[in-house]
Write a protein that holds these residues in place. Structure first.
Motif, PDB file in Angstrom:
ATOM      1  N   GLN A 147       0.842  -1.196   0.000  1.00 47.21           N
ATOM      2  CA  GLN A 147       0.000   0.000   0.000  1.00 47.21           C
ATOM      3  C   GLN A 147       0.877   1.246   0.000  1.00 47.21           C
ATOM      4  OE1 GLN A 147      -2.905  -1.220   3.403  1.00 47.21           O
ATOM      5  NE2 GLN A 147      -4.054   0.220   2.121  1.00 47.21           N
ATOM      6  N   THR A 148       0.491   2.218  -0.811  1.00 43.42           N
ATOM      7  CA  THR A 148       1.158   3.514  -0.846  1.00 43.42           C
ATOM      8  C   THR A 148       0.088   4.588  -0.839  1.00 43.42           C
ATOM      9  OG1 THR A 148       3.007   2.635  -2.136  1.00 43.42           O
ATOM     10  CG2 THR A 148       2.722   5.020  -2.123  1.00 43.42           C
ATOM     11  N   GLY A 149       0.218   5.537   0.083  1.00 38.79           N
ATOM     12  CA  GLY A 149      -0.765   6.600   0.168  1.00 38.79           C
ATOM     13  C   GLY A 149      -0.118   7.962   0.290  1.00 38.79           C
ATOM     14  N   ASN A 150      -0.882   8.981  -0.067  1.00 39.72           N
ATOM     15  CA  ASN A 150      -0.464  10.362   0.126  1.00 39.72           C
ATOM     16  C   ASN A 150      -1.686  11.151   0.570  1.00 39.72           C
ATOM     17  OD1 ASN A 150      -0.120  13.318  -0.845  1.00 39.72           O
ATOM     18  ND2 ASN A 150       1.966  12.509  -0.923  1.00 39.72           N
ATOM     19  N   THR A 151      -1.524  11.948   1.609  1.00 39.70           N
ATOM     20  CA  THR A 151      -2.672  12.627   2.188  1.00 39.70           C
ATOM     21  C   THR A 151      -3.333  13.626   1.232  1.00 39.70           C
ATOM     22  OG1 THR A 151      -1.159  14.227   3.210  1.00 39.70           O
ATOM     23  CG2 THR A 151      -1.875  12.353   4.560  1.00 39.70           C
ATOM     24  N   SER A 152      -2.634  14.010   0.179  1.00 42.63           N
ATOM     25  CA  SER A 152      -3.254  14.902  -0.805  1.00 42.63           C
ATOM     26  C   SER A 152      -4.400  14.219  -1.541  1.00 42.63           C
ATOM     27  CB  SER A 152      -2.206  15.387  -1.820  1.00 42.63           C
ATOM     28  OG  SER A 152      -1.745  14.302  -2.620  1.00 42.63           O
TER      29      SER A 152
END
Length: 209
Positions: A147-152
């Motif tokens: 999993q890879t996430g970015n708060t944008s």
């Protein structure tokens, strides 16, 4: 002397990343989807997660976690940043088979979300060291990025979530808000290793037993 019993609550946000909504074939919400976990769900200090006997399909969902630093209710969004100083990383373990059964009957998700050990959390770090609107986080499963996430990419920002939740629940010092998971959720099995990062900083590293 009367003994004071301290407690905290875990508020969690579902469906806050569009790609995760799509991968589970859920509808995009018109307001945050909120559920809770009991304090007994917490796992700390890289303790192992013990796979429960009642499920055959436990999924990992990595999430940024906010730690509330003072009491507040009916918080305006523009002041919400004053109610947390630290962030951490956590996993919202979900018994997907139980959840599907409950959802099909229109029942609450509690049994699938709030079971013992379903909320591993890291230590907390100062939010001031990071750009909270462009924050990368990730989960490796057995050394492979899952999993890879970015708060944008969140539908609802940290400040909006604090404001929204505080309309319904008084937030108290020590309460935790799980802010939603990006795409890439998948099952775990006994023997798996899970490693979570905020940017390049390892936040947790534990085993499934």
């Amino acid at each position: 002397m009367k003994k004071v019993i301290k407690s905290m609550k875990i508020i969690a946000v579902g469906r806050n990343y569009a790609e995760h909504i799509a991968e589970l074939n859920n509808e995009k919400p018109d307001q945050p989807v909120i559920f809770s976990k009991p304090e007994t769900a917490i796992l700390k200090n890289n303790e192992p997660f013990y796979y429960p006997s009642f499920s055959k399909d436990i999924h990992h969902e990595v999430e940024i976690v906010l730690k509330i630093s003072k009491i507040g209710k009916n918080i305006e969004e523009k002041f919400a940043h004053k109610y947390y100083d630290e962030i951490g990383l956590g996993i919202d373990f979900t018994a997907r088979d139980i959840q599907s059964q409950l959802k099909s009957k229109g029942l609450p998700w509690d049994l699938s979300k709030g079971f013992n050990g379903s909320a591993p959390i890291s230590d907390f770090i100062s939010k001031n060291d990071y750009d909270l609107k462009n924050l990368n986080f990730s989960l490796d499963l057995n050394g492979k990025r899952q999993q890879t996430g970015n708060t944008s990419m969140m539908l609802y920002s940290f400040d909006f979530l604090i404001s929204f939740v505080s309309q319904y629940f008084t937030l108290k010092t020590g309460d935790l808000i799980f802010t939603g998971t990006p795409s890439g959720v998948s099952p775990v099995k006994i023997g798996d290793n899970l490693t979570g990062r905020i940017e390049d900083k390892v936040m947790f590293d534990f085993e499934v037993k």
